[in-house]
Design a protein around this motif. Structure first.
Motif, PDB file in Angstrom:
ATOM      1  N   THR A  79       0.649  -1.125   0.077  1.00 43.78           N
ATOM      2  CA  THR A  79       0.049  -0.142  -0.067  1.00 43.78           C
ATOM      3  C   THR A  79       1.064   1.417  -0.016  1.00 43.78           C
ATOM      4  O   THR A  79       2.185   1.308   0.237  1.00 43.78           O
ATOM      5  CB  THR A  79      -0.955   0.049   1.153  1.00 43.78           C
ATOM      6  OG1 THR A  79      -0.004   0.015   2.465  1.00 43.78           O
ATOM      7  CG2 THR A  79      -1.556  -1.346   1.332  1.00 43.78           C
ATOM      8  N   LEU A  80       0.271   2.334  -0.157  1.00 44.96           N
ATOM      9  CA  LEU A  80       0.917   3.515  -0.015  1.00 44.96           C
ATOM     10  C   LEU A  80       1.723   3.962   1.166  1.00 44.96           C
ATOM     11  O   LEU A  80       2.856   4.019   1.373  1.00 44.96           O
ATOM     12  CB  LEU A  80       0.265   4.885  -0.415  1.00 44.96           C
ATOM     13  CG  LEU A  80       0.948   6.144  -0.374  1.00 44.96           C
ATOM     14  CD1 LEU A  80       1.742   6.162  -1.640  1.00 44.96           C
ATOM     15  CD2 LEU A  80      -0.060   7.375  -0.892  1.00 44.96           C
ATOM     16  N   ASP A  81       1.046   3.461   2.321  1.00 44.23           N
ATOM     17  CA  ASP A  81       1.634   3.434   3.548  1.00 44.23           C
ATOM     18  C   ASP A  81       2.815   2.703   3.709  1.00 44.23           C
ATOM     19  O   ASP A  81       3.896   3.214   4.279  1.00 44.23           O
ATOM     20  CB  ASP A  81       0.398   3.049   4.540  1.00 44.23           C
ATOM     21  CG  ASP A  81      -0.369   4.107   5.056  1.00 44.23           C
ATOM     22  OD1 ASP A  81      -0.193   5.349   4.752  1.00 44.23           O
ATOM     23  OD2 ASP A  81      -1.515   3.915   5.700  1.00 44.23           O
ATOM     24  N   ASN A  84       5.645   4.332   1.838  1.00 50.15           N
ATOM     25  CA  ASN A  84       6.349   5.429   2.760  1.00 50.15           C
ATOM     26  C   ASN A  84       7.108   5.059   4.045  1.00 50.15           C
ATOM     27  O   ASN A  84       8.327   5.665   4.116  1.00 50.15           O
ATOM     28  CB  ASN A  84       5.053   6.409   3.063  1.00 50.15           C
ATOM     29  CG  ASN A  84       4.301   7.301   2.089  1.00 50.15           C
ATOM     30  OD1 ASN A  84       5.074   7.591   1.058  1.00 50.15           O
ATOM     31  ND2 ASN A  84       3.254   7.549   2.291  1.00 50.15           N
ATOM     32  N   ILE A 216       5.704   4.803  -7.191  1.00 44.02           N
ATOM     33  CA  ILE A 216       4.361   5.112  -6.908  1.00 44.02           C
ATOM     34  C   ILE A 216       3.762   5.637  -7.980  1.00 44.02           C
ATOM     35  O   ILE A 216       2.335   5.077  -8.089  1.00 44.02           O
ATOM     36  CB  ILE A 216       4.388   6.502  -5.849  1.00 44.02           C
ATOM     37  CG1 ILE A 216       4.911   5.775  -4.466  1.00 44.02           C
ATOM     38  CG2 ILE A 216       3.043   7.061  -5.878  1.00 44.02           C
ATOM     39  CD1 ILE A 216       5.094   7.077  -3.380  1.00 44.02           C
ATOM     40  N   VAL A 219       2.824   2.181 -10.089  1.00 41.85           N
ATOM     41  CA  VAL A 219       1.621   1.151  -9.547  1.00 41.85           C
ATOM     42  C   VAL A 219       0.373   1.901  -9.244  1.00 41.85           C
ATOM     43  O   VAL A 219      -0.729   1.477  -8.668  1.00 41.85           O
ATOM     44  CB  VAL A 219       2.160   0.366  -8.224  1.00 41.85           C
ATOM     45  CG1 VAL A 219       3.209  -0.538  -8.555  1.00 41.85           C
ATOM     46  CG2 VAL A 219       2.458   1.583  -7.242  1.00 41.85           C
ATOM     47  N   LEU A 221      -0.320   4.637  -7.393  1.00 43.50           N
ATOM     48  CA  LEU A 221      -0.585   5.050  -6.019  1.00 43.50           C
ATOM     49  C   LEU A 221      -0.428   6.553  -5.902  1.00 43.50           C
ATOM     50  O   LEU A 221      -1.008   7.111  -4.893  1.00 43.50           O
ATOM     51  CB  LEU A 221       0.386   4.419  -5.021  1.00 43.50           C
ATOM     52  CG  LEU A 221       0.300   2.952  -4.829  1.00 43.50           C
ATOM     53  CD1 LEU A 221       1.405   2.497  -3.944  1.00 43.50           C
ATOM     54  CD2 LEU A 221      -1.077   2.568  -4.270  1.00 43.50           C
ATOM     55  N   GLU A 223      -2.359   8.785  -7.111  1.00 45.20           N
ATOM     56  CA  GLU A 223      -3.590   9.480  -6.810  1.00 45.20           C
ATOM     57  C   GLU A 223      -3.927   9.538  -5.270  1.00 45.20           C
ATOM     58  O   GLU A 223      -4.861  10.087  -4.870  1.00 45.20           O
ATOM     59  CB  GLU A 223      -4.608   8.955  -7.547  1.00 45.20           C
ATOM     60  CG  GLU A 223      -5.132   7.538  -7.485  1.00 45.20           C
ATOM     61  CD  GLU A 223      -5.840   7.045  -8.337  1.00 45.20           C
ATOM     62  OE1 GLU A 223      -6.520   5.802  -8.000  1.00 45.20           O
ATOM     63  OE2 GLU A 223      -6.103   7.539  -9.477  1.00 45.20           O
ATOM     64  N   GLU A 224      -3.556   8.668  -4.386  1.00 48.93           N
ATOM     65  CA  GLU A 224      -3.771   8.459  -3.315  1.00 48.93           C
ATOM     66  C   GLU A 224      -2.998   9.331  -2.344  1.00 48.93           C
ATOM     67  O   GLU A 224      -3.203   9.727  -1.145  1.00 48.93           O
ATOM     68  CB  GLU A 224      -3.651   7.062  -2.636  1.00 48.93           C
ATOM     69  CG  GLU A 224      -4.605   6.000  -3.548  1.00 48.93           C
ATOM     70  CD  GLU A 224      -4.168   4.678  -2.750  1.00 48.93           C
ATOM     71  OE1 GLU A 224      -3.772   4.622  -1.775  1.00 48.93           O
ATOM     72  OE2 GLU A 224      -4.228   3.512  -3.682  1.00 48.93           O
ATOM     73  N   ASP A 225      -1.944   9.841  -2.914  1.00 50.19           N
ATOM     74  CA  ASP A 225      -0.865  10.899  -2.149  1.00 50.19           C
ATOM     75  C   ASP A 225      -0.898  12.096  -2.734  1.00 50.19           C
ATOM     76  O   ASP A 225      -0.546  12.420  -3.642  1.00 50.19           O
ATOM     77  CB  ASP A 225       0.582  10.029  -2.235  1.00 50.19           C
ATOM     78  CG  ASP A 225       1.416  10.795  -1.327  1.00 50.19           C
ATOM     79  OD1 ASP A 225       1.234  11.611  -0.634  1.00 50.19           O
ATOM     80  OD2 ASP A 225       2.569  10.446  -1.432  1.00 50.19           O
ATOM     81  N   GLN A 228       2.262  13.477  -4.113  1.00 52.60           N
ATOM     82  CA  GLN A 228       2.663  13.138  -5.568  1.00 52.60           C
ATOM     83  C   GLN A 228       1.841  13.740  -6.446  1.00 52.60           C
ATOM     84  O   GLN A 228       2.125  13.553  -7.904  1.00 52.60           O
ATOM     85  CB  GLN A 228       2.542  11.551  -5.608  1.00 52.60           C
ATOM     86  CG  GLN A 228       3.222  10.928  -4.537  1.00 52.60           C
ATOM     87  CD  GLN A 228       4.770  10.913  -4.727  1.00 52.60           C
ATOM     88  OE1 GLN A 228       5.294  11.219  -5.960  1.00 52.60           O
ATOM     89  NE2 GLN A 228       5.688  10.919  -3.465  1.00 52.60           N
TER      90      GLN A 228
END
Length: 229
Positions: A79-81, A84, A216, A219, A221, A223-225, A228
């Motif tokens: 996951t993004l978490d 990170n 990121i 894959v 991700l 758009e979730e961060d 970014q």
């Protein structure tokens, strides 16, 4: 006592061999996220009993490279978490590790394997060989880590770098990303050749930041961060 006697060389224990085999397959992407790994099947494929397989799977799980899924283990999807967290650790330890060898790498002989891996990466990039490029970047990392005097630090670097290495194919298929990676490896190598630890550490930090952004984006991700965007 017989003075001429020396300790005999002992092969790696079966559990250790199975561990390294599975870790290698995780590294090169041959075991993918969500693929179930079961003791019985793996033992049959490897020609060993279930005990060394169980030991290896539990060890890989303790390192976060696998997770238990009932009666089997799987490679977790990051996951993004997760990304990170992993890169927060890498940002802290890898610049410090590369800085620790700068006093040695003014020696051409000691940095030869680093430069050889860099040259291999350049050739693979020119040939549009993403797999060869990925393998060369692993060689590059292994080469400079071999000079790090702290074995505990080496193990930590390897562990968290391997979390990302197994899915590097998602980014290194892209020529533009390979160009960025190659530029970073060149900056690191130039700093090491000059024996400049501070510049090598700064180059490593920048290199890791670019790698994180590329992953990121690859894959989906980003758009979730919000950072970014």
């Amino acid at each position: 006592m017989v003075p001429s006697l020396k300790p005999v060389e002992r092969p790696l224990a079966l559990g250790e061999q199975v561990y390294h085999t599975l870790r290698s397959h995780l590294r090169n992407g041959q075991i993918v996220a969500g693929q179930p790994l079961q003791e019985v099947q793996l033992a049959e494929q490897l020609g060993v009993s279930r005990t060394p397989v169980r030991e290896a799977l539990r060890r890989l799980a303790s390192e976060g490279l696998l997770v238990s899924d009932g009666r089997s283990f799987i490679v977790p999807a990051l996951t993004l978490d997760d990304v990170n967290d992993i890169y927060e650790i890498r940002f802290l330890i890898e610049p410090a590790a590369i800085k620790s060898i700068a006093g040695l790498t003014h020696s051409r002989e000691l940095r030869r394997s680093i430069e050889d891996a860099l040259a291999a990466a350049a050739r693979a990039h020119k040939a549009e060989d993403a797999v060869g490029f990925r393998d060369a970047t692993i060689r590059f990392r292994d080469a400079w880590l071999a000079l790090v005097p702290n074995p505990r630090l080496v193990r930590i670097v390897e562990q968290y770098a391997d979390h990302m290495q197994r899915i590097r194919t998602l980014t290194l298929d892209d020529s533009e990303t390979r160009t960025i990676v190659l530029r970073g490896l060149n900056r690191i190598t130039t700093a090491l050749a000059a024996g400049d630890g501070d510049t090598a550490a700064a180059a490593m930090l920048e290199h890791l930041g670019e790698a994180k952004r590329a992953f990121i984006a690859a894959v989906g991700l980003a758009e979730e961060d919000p950072l970014q965007q």
